[in-house]
Structure formats: C-alpha cells, structure tokens
Scaffold this motif. Structure first.
Motif, PDB file in Angstrom:
ATOM      1  N   GLU A   1     -32.282 -71.306 -17.327  1.00 42.41           N
ATOM      2  CA  GLU A   1     -31.315 -71.550 -16.558  1.00 42.41           C
ATOM      3  C   GLU A   1     -31.404 -70.446 -15.311  1.00 42.41           C
ATOM      4  O   GLU A   1     -32.085 -69.607 -15.270  1.00 42.41           O
ATOM      5  CB  GLU A   1     -29.991 -71.058 -17.282  1.00 42.41           C
ATOM      6  CG  GLU A   1     -29.831 -71.812 -18.360  1.00 42.41           C
ATOM      7  CD  GLU A   1     -28.402 -71.434 -19.109  1.00 42.41           C
ATOM      8  OE1 GLU A   1     -27.527 -72.014 -19.253  1.00 42.41           O
ATOM      9  OE2 GLU A   1     -28.261 -70.072 -19.487  1.00 42.41           O
TER      10      GLU A   1
ATOM     11  N   TYR B   1     -19.868 -68.339 -10.121  1.00 42.43           N
ATOM     12  CA  TYR B   1     -21.289 -68.431  -9.902  1.00 42.43           C
ATOM     13  C   TYR B   1     -21.704 -70.059 -10.632  1.00 42.43           C
ATOM     14  O   TYR B   1     -21.076 -69.992 -11.892  1.00 42.43           O
ATOM     15  CB  TYR B   1     -22.227 -67.643 -10.750  1.00 42.43           C
ATOM     16  CG  TYR B   1     -22.384 -66.568  -9.698  1.00 42.43           C
ATOM     17  CD1 TYR B   1     -23.693 -66.134  -9.342  1.00 42.43           C
ATOM     18  CD2 TYR B   1     -21.468 -65.792  -9.060  1.00 42.43           C
ATOM     19  CE1 TYR B   1     -24.027 -65.149  -8.474  1.00 42.43           C
ATOM     20  CE2 TYR B   1     -21.939 -64.572  -7.934  1.00 42.43           C
ATOM     21  CZ  TYR B   1     -23.164 -64.447  -7.779  1.00 42.43           C
ATOM     22  OH  TYR B   1     -23.510 -63.393  -7.125  1.00 42.43           O
ATOM     23  N   SER B   2     -22.353 -70.732 -10.380  1.00 41.49           N
ATOM     24  CA  SER B   2     -22.775 -71.871 -10.871  1.00 41.49           C
ATOM     25  C   SER B   2     -23.951 -71.525 -11.892  1.00 41.49           C
ATOM     26  O   SER B   2     -24.770 -70.980 -11.448  1.00 41.49           O
ATOM     27  CB  SER B   2     -23.339 -72.878  -9.809  1.00 41.49           C
ATOM     28  OG  SER B   2     -24.046 -74.076 -10.429  1.00 41.49           O
ATOM     29  N   ILE B   3     -23.956 -72.165 -12.901  1.00 41.10           N
ATOM     30  CA  ILE B   3     -25.053 -72.070 -13.801  1.00 41.10           C
ATOM     31  C   ILE B   3     -25.740 -73.485 -14.287  1.00 41.10           C
ATOM     32  O   ILE B   3     -25.003 -74.494 -14.358  1.00 41.10           O
ATOM     33  CB  ILE B   3     -24.689 -71.394 -15.147  1.00 41.10           C
ATOM     34  CG1 ILE B   3     -23.966 -70.153 -15.141  1.00 41.10           C
ATOM     35  CG2 ILE B   3     -25.828 -71.460 -16.139  1.00 41.10           C
ATOM     36  CD1 ILE B   3     -23.370 -69.595 -16.359  1.00 41.10           C
TER      37      ILE B   3
ATOM     38  N   LEU C   1     -28.596 -65.259 -18.858  1.00 39.31           N
ATOM     39  CA  LEU C   1     -28.991 -66.891 -18.821  1.00 39.31           C
ATOM     40  C   LEU C   1     -30.446 -67.119 -19.716  1.00 39.31           C
ATOM     41  O   LEU C   1     -30.925 -66.140 -20.040  1.00 39.31           O
ATOM     42  CB  LEU C   1     -29.339 -67.062 -17.415  1.00 39.31           C
ATOM     43  CG  LEU C   1     -28.504 -66.992 -16.267  1.00 39.31           C
ATOM     44  CD1 LEU C   1     -29.213 -67.199 -14.700  1.00 39.31           C
ATOM     45  CD2 LEU C   1     -27.152 -67.751 -16.464  1.00 39.31           C
TER      46      LEU C   1
ATOM     47  N   CYS D   1     -29.018 -69.347 -11.573  1.00 36.85           N
ATOM     48  CA  CYS D   1     -27.643 -69.310 -10.983  1.00 36.85           C
ATOM     49  C   CYS D   1     -27.508 -69.004  -9.678  1.00 36.85           C
ATOM     50  O   CYS D   1     -28.316 -68.624  -8.836  1.00 36.85           O
ATOM     51  CB  CYS D   1     -26.688 -68.024 -11.719  1.00 36.85           C
ATOM     52  SG  CYS D   1     -27.508 -66.290 -11.414  1.00 36.85           S
TER      53      CYS D   1
ATOM     54  N   ARG E   1     -17.718 -66.710 -18.948  1.00 38.16           N
ATOM     55  CA  ARG E   1     -18.924 -67.461 -18.884  1.00 38.16           C
ATOM     56  C   ARG E   1     -18.779 -68.742 -19.623  1.00 38.16           C
ATOM     57  O   ARG E   1     -18.672 -68.704 -20.858  1.00 38.16           O
ATOM     58  CB  ARG E   1     -20.069 -66.645 -19.290  1.00 38.16           C
ATOM     59  CG  ARG E   1     -21.436 -67.496 -18.755  1.00 38.16           C
ATOM     60  CD  ARG E   1     -22.359 -67.790 -19.734  1.00 38.16           C
ATOM     61  NE  ARG E   1     -23.339 -68.786 -19.453  1.00 38.16           N
ATOM     62  CZ  ARG E   1     -24.574 -68.937 -19.578  1.00 38.16           C
ATOM     63  NH1 ARG E   1     -25.204 -67.911 -19.954  1.00 38.16           N
ATOM     64  NH2 ARG E   1     -25.181 -69.834 -19.289  1.00 38.16           N
TER      65      ARG E   1
END
Length: 130
Positions: free
Chosen positions: A71, A125-127, A67, A73, A100
């Motif tokens: 950022e 997963y949200s970034i 990240l 996650c 990703r």
C-alpha cells in the motif's frame, strides 16, 4: 531511484525547511522545526506554507507505518486554520490518524509553539495498492 518511498530522498523536502521527526509510530507522528529568517514572510512572521508543510508531512508520517507492504498513500485534501502568527521559537506538530478505512484515512494535526496552538489542520489521504 528506488521503489521504497522511505528510502534515500524521502526526507529531502523536510530537510529543506528544517523539519525533524522526533517520533513516528503507527497512527501518530511528532515533528519539530525552528523558525529561521528564511522561513519568515516579508512581514517577519512564519510563512503559512511552513505550518501547512509540517501538517501535510506529519500526516503522511503518521499514516505510513500502518500501511501494508503493498500500500501507498497520497494527500486528497488538507485544510488548515491559522490561529496565531509566529515570529520565533520551535514549532511542534503532533498528528494522529483519527479514522482509517480501506481506501481513505482522516487525520488531524496540531501545530504549537510553547504548548500554544498556532495552527490546526485536518486531512484526508487516499490509500491504494502500489
């Protein structure tokens, strides 16, 4: 409390279940955990939530090094399939980032004992910007 999610109490949950990471790098993590009495369910086998926690935590550990500085996650979804019951031994969870994108990452975890898969998990997963 600090804004750095890797500082101070970030490992507190892992410590509760005895999960130790032996390798963390961008796109990959490897964690180990010894089965103990306190992690077994009333039937004498490892509680499923322990394998789930290994996979979910391993996914975050594999994603975080890649990240950007701005950022963070968060788990969107983790799906796990339990393949074999476990009552003793050392669990190893290896996780890889399989894809990703800009705002979503997809990951896979394999939880093994003595090289035999006992659970497999996939997750998204949200970034997002911190």
């Amino acid at each position: 409390m600090t804004d750095d999610p890797t500082a101070n109490d970030a490992a507190a949950f892992s410590d509760l279940i005895g999960l130790e990471f032996t390798d963390i790098e961008e796109g990959y993590s490897r964690g180990e955990l010894d089965v103990t009495d306190r992690l077994r369910n009333p039937h004498g086998v490892l509680h499923g939530a322990v394998a789930y926690a290994m996979a979910d935590t391993g996914m975050g550990a594999a994603l975080y090094p890649g990240l950007g500085a701005d950022e963070l996650c968060a788990t969107i979804e983790v799906k796990i399939s339990y393949l074999e019951p476990v009552s003793e031994g050392t669990l190893v969870c290896e996780t890889t980032v399989t894809k990703r994108g800009r705002t979503v990452a997809y990951l896979e975890s394999d939880v093994t004992v003595d090289g035999e898969s006992i659970a497999r998990a996939t997750g998204s997963y949200s970034i997002f910007e911190s």
